[in-house]
Scaffold this active site. Structure first.
Site, PDB file in Angstrom:
ATOM      1  N   HIS A  67      66.407 -17.573 -23.025  1.00 43.13           N
ATOM      2  CA  HIS A  67      67.703 -17.881 -23.624  1.00 43.13           C
ATOM      3  C   HIS A  67      68.729 -18.129 -22.538  1.00 43.13           C
ATOM      4  O   HIS A  67      68.599 -17.660 -21.417  1.00 43.13           O
ATOM      5  CB  HIS A  67      68.166 -16.740 -24.535  1.00 43.13           C
ATOM      6  N   CYS A 180      69.926  -3.279 -21.856  1.00 44.44           N
ATOM      7  CA  CYS A 180      69.236  -3.958 -20.762  1.00 44.44           C
ATOM      8  C   CYS A 180      70.269  -4.785 -20.006  1.00 44.44           C
ATOM      9  O   CYS A 180      71.387  -4.984 -20.486  1.00 44.44           O
ATOM     10  CB  CYS A 180      68.091  -4.836 -21.282  1.00 44.44           C
TER      11      CYS A 180
END
Length: 644
Positions: A67, A180
Site C-alpha cells: 500500500h 506497527c
C-alpha cells in the site's frame, strides 16, 4: 464505503504467476494504472517499493497487502491478484504469498482507505475465506465473495448476530493495544487475532489499534483500572504511562498474529509482570532486538522530523526579510534596516532559533521518553548559546554538531539517572519524572555542554589560524577550503569559522587589494550551494529520497538562494556519511571557481539580495550552478536507493 466501491472487476487478475516480489508489484501497479487510479505510474511504484523497504507487507498465511499514500494516486483504489503457485514476497512467516491486494490512496485524502483496509485485513484472518478467494474462477466471483463476507462482518459489528461470549467463571478482564510502524496491516491483523483467540477461550477482549489514521477503540481510564491483564502487541513505542501498576504482556505484532492463543493463555494464567512506569522508553519485544545503529537512526530521525518545520518556516520568513529590505541604508544591518523587514526577520529568527533545542530535545525524548525532552532542550540551547564554565551565558556555540551530541547525551543521561534511582523508596516514585530526572538531568547536561563547547572553540581557533596562514597563498585553494567548510556542518563551528574569517577579511580589502572581498564571495557561494544541490537532487534522483524528502526538497531552492545553508541539515542528519561529503565537494568547487573568476562581495551576507554588490556576478552564478550540480550528481551516486 464498502470494499467493492474501491475494487472493480477490471482491477482483479486471477491465476497469475510472478517470478519475484518486483514482478508481483509490477502486475498490481499495472492494474491500478489500467483502472485509472494513478496519475504517475512510475512514482506510484516508487512509493510502493519505499514502503516495502520499511518492512514487508506480506503478513504471512499466504497474504500480502502492499500500500502507499502518495500524490501519484489520483483516487483511492484497490486491486488484487491471486498467485496459486505462490511468490516470495519476503513474508513474516517465510511462506510464499498467494493472495495479494494493493491499495492506492492520494495525498491529502481522508483516511477512508485505512478504514477499508482495516476491515479487509480482519476479514483475511478467516482462512476459509482467503482460500475461497484464491480458488475463485472469475473476478466477479472474487468480488462477490468479498462483498458477502463484508456484509456478514458488518451485521456482526452492528449487533445483528449473537453478542460476544460472556467471560468465563474466572471473570478475567483483558485489554490489548496493537501498533506497527506504518499503522496499517499488522496493526489490525494483530487486533483481530487477539480478539478471535480470546473469543475461542470464552473471553471478550477490547483492543485499541494505534493505526496511521490515529488511535481507534481507545481504552478508557475506567477500563484500564478494571483490567486484569493488558497485552501490548507493538513494533513501535506506545504510551505506557497509563498502564502503570497493571499486569502487562509485551509482544510483537507478529507474535499476536501467529501466536495469539499463547498470549491469551498466558493472560488467563496471570503469567505477566506488573508494569512500573518510570519514564523510560517502552517498546515491544521485537524492538529490543534492533541493532544499535538502527536505534540511533530512529532517535536521530525523531529529532530531525520535529526540527524540519522550524527550519523551513523560519528560514523562509528570514528570506522575505532580506527581500523587503534596503541594503544601501546600512549594509552591516542588512535584513533589519526597514521596520517591515525587521519584523519578518525577528519572527523568522525566533522560529529558526528553536531549531537546535528541538533537534536535541526530540532525540532525547525518543531515547528516554518525556523526561528526556526537557534535558535535551536545554542541551540543544546550550549548544546554540555556546555556554562554557568561564562564560555560562554563552561564548563558543557548537551549533548543529553540538546539538546532536546534546540530544544523545541527554537521553542516555536520563536513562542512567533512572537506573541509579531504581533503589529509592517507592514513596518517591511519583516525584522522579517531575523533580529528580529534570533537576539532575539538566545539571549533568549543563556540565557536559560546558565541557564540549570549549573543545569546539579550540578547534575553531586552530582552523582560523590555518586559514590566516593560507590567505597569502593560492587563493583558489583557499576558496575551495572555505567553500567546503561552509558545507561541513552547515551553521556549526566549521561553517561559522569560515564565515568569521570571511567577514574579518572584509576589513582588509580595498580597491587596490580585493582579496578580502574575494574571500567573502567564496564563503557565501559555498554556503548557498548545499540547499540548492539538495533541491536539484530530489528532483533528478527521486529514488534516492523518501517521499517526504522529495516534497520538502524544492523548498531548498529558496533557502539556498537566500543563503540559508541550514536548509540542508535535515537531509544531512538523515544520511550524514553520504550527504555531507557530497555537499562539501560541491561547495569546495563553487568556492574555488568563485576565486578563480575573481568574484567579489563587499557585504557580510549572501543570497540573491546582495547580488547587486557582487563583482563579476555572471561568473558567480556559474560557480554556484556548477558547484550545486556537482553535489547533486554526487548525491545521486553515493546515496543508496530508499528501497535498499
Amino acid at each position: 464505503m464498502k470494499i467493492k466501491d474501491l475494487l472493480s472487476k477490471e482491477g482483479v487478475s486471477l491465476n497469475q504467476t510472478a517470478a519475484d516480489q518486483n514482478a508481483a508489484i509490477d502486475l498490481m501497479v499495472a492494474l491500478h494504472d489500467k483502472v485509472g487510479n494513478l496519475n504517475d505510474k512510475a512514482a506510484f511504484k516508487d512509493a510502493i517499493v519505499a514502503r516495502e523497504a520499511k518492512g514487508s507487507t506480506a503478513v504471512g498465511m499466504g497474504i500480502a497487502v502492499p500500500h502507499a499514500k502518495t500524490a501519484a494516486a489520483n483516487k483511492a483504489g484497490l486491486v488484487a491478484i491471486t498467485v496459486p503457485s505462490g511468490v516470495d514476497y519476503k513474508s513474516l512467516d517465510g511462506q510464499p504469498s498467494k493472495l495479494l491486494f494493493m491499495i492506492a490512496a492520494p495525498d491529502g485524502a481522508a483516511d477512508t482507505h485505512l478504514e477499508v483496509l482495516s476491515k479487509l485485513m480482519t476479514m483475511l484472518m478467516d482462512h476459509t475465506f482467503t482460500s475461497s478467494l484464491i480458488e475463485a474462477k472469475t473476478p466477479e466471483e472474487f468480488i462477490d465473495l468479498i462483498d458477502k463476507q463484508e456484509d456478514a462482518r458488518d451485521k456482526k459489528s452492528s449487533g445483528a448476530e449473537s453478542a460476544a461470549p460472556a467471560p468465563t467463571s474466572s471473570g478475567i478482564k483483558l485489554l490489548g493495544v496493537t501498533a506497527c510502524p506504518t499503522g496499517i496491516a499488522h496493526t489490525y491483523m494483530a487486533a483481530e487475532a487477539l480478539e478471535q483467540a480470546a473469543k475461542d477461550q470464552g473471553l471478550s477482549m477490547k483492543v485499541e489499534t494505534d493505526g496511521s489514521g490515529g488511535a481507534k477503540n481507545v481504552l478508557t481510564d475506567a477500563e484500564i483500572k478494571d483490567a486484569d491483564v493488558i497485552i501490548i502487541a507493538a513494533d513501535k513505542n506506545v504510551e505506557m504511562g497509563r498502564f502503570n501498576g497493571k499486569k502487562v504482556i509485551k509482544a510483537s505484532t507478529a507474535d499476536a498474529i501467529h501466536h495469539s492463543s499463547d498470549l491469551i493463555g498466558r493472560a488467563v494464567k496471570g503469567d505477566a509482570p506488573v508494569y512500573q512506569h518510570s519514564g523510560s522508553v517502552t517498546s515491544s519485544a521485537s524492538l529490543d532486538n534492533e541493532s544499535a545503529g538502527r536505534k540511533a537512526y530512529k532517535h536521530l530521525m525523531n529529532g530531525v522530523s520535529h526540527m524540519l518545520p522550524f527550519v523551513i518556516g523560519g528560514g523562509i520568513l528570514i528570506a522575505i526579510a532580506f527581500l523587503l529590505d534596503d541594503y544601501s541604508l546600512d549594509p552591516s544591518n542588512f535584513g533589519s534596516n526597514t521596520p517591515v523587514a525587521a519584523w519578518f526577520k525577528s519572527i523568522g529568527g525566533t522560529a529558526f532559533g528553536f531549531m537546535l533545542p528541538i533537534l536535541a530535545g526530540f532525540i532525547a525524548q525518543s531515547i528516554a521518553d518525556r523526561p528526556g525532552l526537557a534535558v535535551g532542550f536545554v542541551g540543544g540551547a546550550l549548544a546554540s548559546t555556546g555556554a562554557t564554565f568561564a562564560a555560562p551565558g554563552g561564548d563558543i556555540p557548537s551549533a548543529f554538531l553540538g546539538a546532536l551530541v546534546a540530544g544523545f547525551a541527554a537521553g542516555y543521561i536520563v536513562l542512567a539517572i533512572r537506573k541509579i534511582t531504581d533503589g529509592l523508596p517507592a514513596a518517591l516514585e511519583g516525584i522522579k519524572p517531575v523533580l529528580i530526572y529534570p533537576l539532575c538531568g539538566i545539571l549533568v547536561i549543563g556540565l557536559v555542554m560546558c565541557a564540549i563547547n570549549p573543545l569546539v572553540g579550540a578547534l575553531n581557533a586552530w582552523i582560523t589560524g590555518v586559514l590566516n596562514g593560507m590567505s597569502s597563498g593560492s587563493i583558489v585553494v583557499l576558496g575551495a577550503i572555505l567553500g567546503g567548510m561552509m558545507a561541513t556542518d552547515m551553521g556549526g563551528p566549521l561553517n561559522k569559522a569560515a564565515y568569521v574569517f570571511g567577514t574579518a577579511a572584509l576589513a582588509t580589502a580595498s580597491q587596490s587589494d580585493q582579496t578580502g572581498w574575494m574571500i567573502m564571495a567564496a564563503v557565501m557561494v559555498g554556503g548557498m550551494t548545499p540547499p540548492i544541490a539538495i533541491a536539484i537532487a530530489t528532483l533528478i534522483f527521486k529514488n534516492k529520497f523518501t517521499e517526504g524528502e522529495r516534497k520538502s526538497g524544492p523548498v531548498n531552492f529558496i533557502m539556498g538562494l537566500c543563503f540559508i545553508t541550514e536548509g540542508a541539515i535535515p537531509f544531512a542528519a538523515a544520511d550524514p556519511l553520504h550527504v555531507i561529503p557530497s555537499l562539501m565537494v560541491g561547495s569546495a568547487v563553487a568556492g574555488a571557481l568563485s576565486m578563480a573568476f575573481k568574484c567579489t562581495l563587499m557585504a557580510p551576507h549572501g543570497g540573491i539580495f546582495v547580488f547587486p554588490v557582487v563583482g563579476n556576478v555572471a561568473m558567480y552564478l556559474v560557480a554556484l550552478l556548477v558547484g550545486s550540480v556537482v553535489s547533486a550528481v554526487l548525491l545521486g551516486i553515493l546515496k543508496k536507493d530508499v528501497t535498499k
